[in-house]
Design a protein around this motif. Structure first.
Motif, PDB file in Angstrom:
ATOM      1  N   ILE A  71       0.532 -12.258  -4.475  1.00  0.00           N
ATOM      2  CA  ILE A  71      -0.417 -12.235  -3.369  1.00  0.00           C
ATOM      3  C   ILE A  71      -0.990 -10.832  -3.297  1.00  0.00           C
ATOM      4  O   ILE A  71      -0.246  -9.860  -3.145  1.00  0.00           O
ATOM      5  N   GLY A  72      -2.297 -10.725  -3.448  1.00  0.00           N
ATOM      6  CA  GLY A  72      -2.962  -9.438  -3.278  1.00  0.00           C
ATOM      7  C   GLY A  72      -3.161  -9.191  -1.796  1.00  0.00           C
ATOM      8  O   GLY A  72      -3.346 -10.123  -1.019  1.00  0.00           O
ATOM      9  N   LEU A  73      -3.088  -7.939  -1.403  1.00  0.00           N
ATOM     10  CA  LEU A  73      -3.317  -7.629  -0.005  1.00  0.00           C
ATOM     11  C   LEU A  73      -4.143  -6.368   0.113  1.00  0.00           C
ATOM     12  O   LEU A  73      -4.092  -5.483  -0.739  1.00  0.00           O
ATOM     13  N   SER A  74      -4.931  -6.328   1.162  1.00  0.00           N
ATOM     14  CA  SER A  74      -5.717  -5.136   1.469  1.00  0.00           C
ATOM     15  C   SER A  74      -5.716  -4.967   2.976  1.00  0.00           C
ATOM     16  O   SER A  74      -5.637  -5.944   3.720  1.00  0.00           O
ATOM     17  N   ALA A  75      -5.788  -3.711   3.384  1.00  0.00           N
ATOM     18  CA  ALA A  75      -5.735  -3.428   4.814  1.00  0.00           C
ATOM     19  C   ALA A  75      -6.394  -2.094   5.105  1.00  0.00           C
ATOM     20  O   ALA A  75      -6.480  -1.228   4.236  1.00  0.00           O
ATOM     21  N   ARG A  76      -6.829  -1.960   6.319  1.00  0.00           N
ATOM     22  CA  ARG A  76      -7.321  -0.675   6.818  1.00  0.00           C
ATOM     23  C   ARG A  76      -6.260  -0.169   7.784  1.00  0.00           C
ATOM     24  O   ARG A  76      -5.880  -0.854   8.723  1.00  0.00           O
ATOM     25  N   LEU A  77      -5.792   1.033   7.511  1.00  0.00           N
ATOM     26  CA  LEU A  77      -4.774   1.673   8.333  1.00  0.00           C
ATOM     27  C   LEU A  77      -5.346   2.955   8.913  1.00  0.00           C
ATOM     28  O   LEU A  77      -6.374   3.442   8.447  1.00  0.00           O
ATOM     29  N   ASP A  78      -4.663   3.483   9.914  1.00  0.00           N
ATOM     30  CA  ASP A  78      -5.004   4.778  10.476  1.00  0.00           C
ATOM     31  C   ASP A  78      -3.836   5.718  10.242  1.00  0.00           C
ATOM     32  O   ASP A  78      -2.675   5.318  10.369  1.00  0.00           O
ATOM     33  N   VAL A  79      -4.147   6.966   9.906  1.00  0.00           N
ATOM     34  CA  VAL A  79      -3.118   7.984   9.760  1.00  0.00           C
ATOM     35  C   VAL A  79      -3.510   9.168  10.643  1.00  0.00           C
ATOM     36  O   VAL A  79      -4.670   9.563  10.692  1.00  0.00           O
ATOM     37  N   THR A  92      -4.664  -1.091  -0.929  1.00  0.00           N
ATOM     38  CA  THR A  92      -4.569  -2.361  -1.638  1.00  0.00           C
ATOM     39  C   THR A  92      -3.198  -2.418  -2.291  1.00  0.00           C
ATOM     40  O   THR A  92      -2.596  -1.389  -2.594  1.00  0.00           O
ATOM     41  N   GLY A  93      -2.731  -3.616  -2.483  1.00  0.00           N
ATOM     42  CA  GLY A  93      -1.427  -3.790  -3.106  1.00  0.00           C
ATOM     43  C   GLY A  93      -1.189  -5.256  -3.428  1.00  0.00           C
ATOM     44  O   GLY A  93      -2.119  -6.064  -3.448  1.00  0.00           O
ATOM     45  N   HIS A  94       0.063  -5.573  -3.649  1.00  0.00           N
ATOM     46  CA  HIS A  94       0.442  -6.952  -3.958  1.00  0.00           C
ATOM     47  C   HIS A  94       1.846  -7.217  -3.440  1.00  0.00           C
ATOM     48  O   HIS A  94       2.589  -6.291  -3.109  1.00  0.00           O
ATOM     49  N   ALA A  95       2.196  -8.499  -3.385  1.00  0.00           N
ATOM     50  CA  ALA A  95       3.522  -8.913  -2.928  1.00  0.00           C
ATOM     51  C   ALA A  95       3.850 -10.270  -3.531  1.00  0.00           C
ATOM     52  O   ALA A  95       2.965 -11.005  -3.964  1.00  0.00           O
ATOM     53  N   THR A 115      -2.926   1.465  -4.076  1.00  0.00           N
ATOM     54  CA  THR A 115      -3.994   2.445  -3.909  1.00  0.00           C
ATOM     55  C   THR A 115      -4.180   2.829  -2.451  1.00  0.00           C
ATOM     56  O   THR A 115      -3.980   2.016  -1.553  1.00  0.00           O
ATOM     57  N   VAL A 116      -4.556   4.061  -2.254  1.00  0.00           N
ATOM     58  CA  VAL A 116      -4.917   4.606  -0.945  1.00  0.00           C
ATOM     59  C   VAL A 116      -6.270   5.271  -1.120  1.00  0.00           C
ATOM     60  O   VAL A 116      -6.428   6.105  -2.007  1.00  0.00           O
ATOM     61  N   GLN A 117      -7.242   4.900  -0.293  1.00  0.00           N
ATOM     62  CA  GLN A 117      -8.579   5.487  -0.402  1.00  0.00           C
ATOM     63  C   GLN A 117      -9.084   5.891   0.967  1.00  0.00           C
ATOM     64  O   GLN A 117      -9.045   5.096   1.906  1.00  0.00           O
ATOM     65  N   SER A 118      -9.525   7.149   1.059  1.00  0.00           N
ATOM     66  CA  SER A 118     -10.118   7.643   2.290  1.00  0.00           C
ATOM     67  C   SER A 118     -10.900   8.916   1.986  1.00  0.00           C
ATOM     68  O   SER A 118     -10.389   9.809   1.300  1.00  0.00           O
ATOM     69  N   ALA A 119     -12.098   8.983   2.533  1.00  0.00           N
ATOM     70  CA  ALA A 119     -12.899  10.193   2.365  1.00  0.00           C
ATOM     71  C   ALA A 119     -12.333  11.330   3.213  1.00  0.00           C
ATOM     72  O   ALA A 119     -12.465  12.495   2.861  1.00  0.00           O
ATOM     73  N   GLY A 120     -11.666  10.987   4.318  1.00  0.00           N
ATOM     74  CA  GLY A 120     -11.169  12.011   5.222  1.00  0.00           C
ATOM     75  C   GLY A 120      -9.729  12.418   5.002  1.00  0.00           C
ATOM     76  O   GLY A 120      -9.176  13.216   5.762  1.00  0.00           O
ATOM     77  N   GLU A 124      -3.934  15.869  -1.638  1.00  0.00           N
ATOM     78  CA  GLU A 124      -2.524  16.271  -1.718  1.00  0.00           C
ATOM     79  C   GLU A 124      -1.628  15.473  -0.771  1.00  0.00           C
ATOM     80  O   GLU A 124      -0.423  15.403  -0.974  1.00  0.00           O
ATOM     81  N   LEU A 125      -2.207  14.832   0.251  1.00  0.00           N
ATOM     82  CA  LEU A 125      -1.414  14.013   1.174  1.00  0.00           C
ATOM     83  C   LEU A 125      -1.302  12.555   0.733  1.00  0.00           C
ATOM     84  O   LEU A 125      -0.479  11.813   1.253  1.00  0.00           O
ATOM     85  N   GLN A 126      -2.121  12.130  -0.228  1.00  0.00           N
ATOM     86  CA  GLN A 126      -2.151  10.718  -0.601  1.00  0.00           C
ATOM     87  C   GLN A 126      -0.808  10.156  -1.074  1.00  0.00           C
ATOM     88  O   GLN A 126      -0.451   9.052  -0.688  1.00  0.00           O
ATOM     89  N   PRO A 127      -0.007  10.880  -1.881  1.00  0.00           N
ATOM     90  CA  PRO A 127       1.286  10.304  -2.280  1.00  0.00           C
ATOM     91  C   PRO A 127       2.213  10.050  -1.085  1.00  0.00           C
ATOM     92  O   PRO A 127       2.859   9.005  -1.014  1.00  0.00           O
ATOM     93  N   GLN A 128       2.278  10.983  -0.133  1.00  0.00           N
ATOM     94  CA  GLN A 128       3.128  10.797   1.042  1.00  0.00           C
ATOM     95  C   GLN A 128       2.592   9.668   1.923  1.00  0.00           C
ATOM     96  O   GLN A 128       3.363   8.865   2.458  1.00  0.00           O
ATOM     97  N   VAL A 129       1.279   9.596   2.061  1.00  0.00           N
ATOM     98  CA  VAL A 129       0.672   8.546   2.877  1.00  0.00           C
ATOM     99  C   VAL A 129       0.881   7.185   2.222  1.00  0.00           C
ATOM    100  O   VAL A 129       1.173   6.197   2.903  1.00  0.00           O
ATOM    101  N   ARG A 130       0.766   7.109   0.894  1.00  0.00           N
ATOM    102  CA  ARG A 130       0.999   5.839   0.196  1.00  0.00           C
ATOM    103  C   ARG A 130       2.433   5.374   0.383  1.00  0.00           C
ATOM    104  O   ARG A 130       2.690   4.200   0.655  1.00  0.00           O
ATOM    105  N   LYS A 131       3.379   6.301   0.292  1.00  0.00           N
ATOM    106  CA  LYS A 131       4.787   5.950   0.500  1.00  0.00           C
ATOM    107  C   LYS A 131       5.018   5.456   1.932  1.00  0.00           C
ATOM    108  O   LYS A 131       5.662   4.433   2.156  1.00  0.00           O
ATOM    109  N   ALA A 132       4.457   6.168   2.909  1.00  0.00           N
ATOM    110  CA  ALA A 132       4.600   5.757   4.306  1.00  0.00           C
ATOM    111  C   ALA A 132       3.877   4.436   4.563  1.00  0.00           C
ATOM    112  O   ALA A 132       4.374   3.581   5.302  1.00  0.00           O
ATOM    113  N   ALA A 133       2.712   4.239   3.947  1.00  0.00           N
ATOM    114  CA  ALA A 133       1.958   2.995   4.106  1.00  0.00           C
ATOM    115  C   ALA A 133       2.748   1.831   3.521  1.00  0.00           C
ATOM    116  O   ALA A 133       2.758   0.727   4.089  1.00  0.00           O
TER     117      ALA A 133
END
Length: 181
Positions: A71-79, A92-95, A115-120, A124-133
């Motif tokens: 199952i592919g999944l996509s979501a918009r999160l706030d950090v 985006t991810g899968h399960a 994947t984690v994508q954000s212009a803002g 350097e924070l993307q790996p930590q945010v991906r793990k937390a996400a």
């Protein structure tokens, strides 16, 4: 005599397996049926110490069979980093899919954020945010089923509650194999 009896038992076992397959029945649940259940879920926010807060404000989107068998999944999160304003980002991810017989419900199994994508969001924070996400999405779906087989449902749901043998994911649908054996 013993050889004939052994041969007889062998053919009985083979016949039994063939008959068991004859009584199998497949029923399906659509991607939109699963998505409508997910759409009813409430938001979730989680804090990681004092420096990071993540939130799922709107339900994730599911895509059955993307990637194949998953199952592919996509979501918009706030950090929010260091108490700052929330920055939206897309994941985006899968399960997989697991069936919980006690609850007669299907849950996402081992969701993985790829994947984690954000212009803002600084790179350097993307790996930590991906793990937390990943942890947030896993927590989000841990207690939230994507489909529940209802006692008062249609005939195929009632049968699936008692005869479900296996499940597979195909594009835009989940196939449940029912068998009395």
């Amino acid at each position: 005599m013993i050889r004939k009896f052994g041969l007889f038992l062998f053919f009985c076992a083979i016949s039994g397996l063939a008959l068991a397959g004859l009584f199998d029945r497949e029923v399906s649940f659509s991607e939109s049926e699963l998505q409508s259940m997910v759409d009813r879920a409430r938001p979730l926010e989680k804090r990681y110490g004092e420096w990071l807060a993540l939130a799922i404000r709107t339900p994730p989107t599911l895509r059955l069979g993307e990637p194949p068998g998953q199952i592919g999944l996509s979501a918009r999160l706030d950090v929010a980093v260091l108490g700052g304003p929330p920055v939206p980002f897309d994941v985006t991810g899968h399960a997989g899919l697991r069936y919980d017989d006690q609850n007669k419900a299907f849950f996402l199994d081992n969701p993985v954020i790829e994947t984690v994508q954000s212009a803002g969001l600084p790179k350097e924070l993307q790996p930590q945010v991906r793990k937390a996400a990943n942890q947030l999405v896993a927590a989000y779906f841990r207690e939230r089923p994507v489909y529940v087989l209802r006692e008062d449902g249609n005939a195929q749901e009632k049968a699936a509650r008692w005869l479900l043998r296996s499940v597979r994911i195909e594009p835009q649908r989940v196939i449940a194999v029912l068998s009395p054996f």
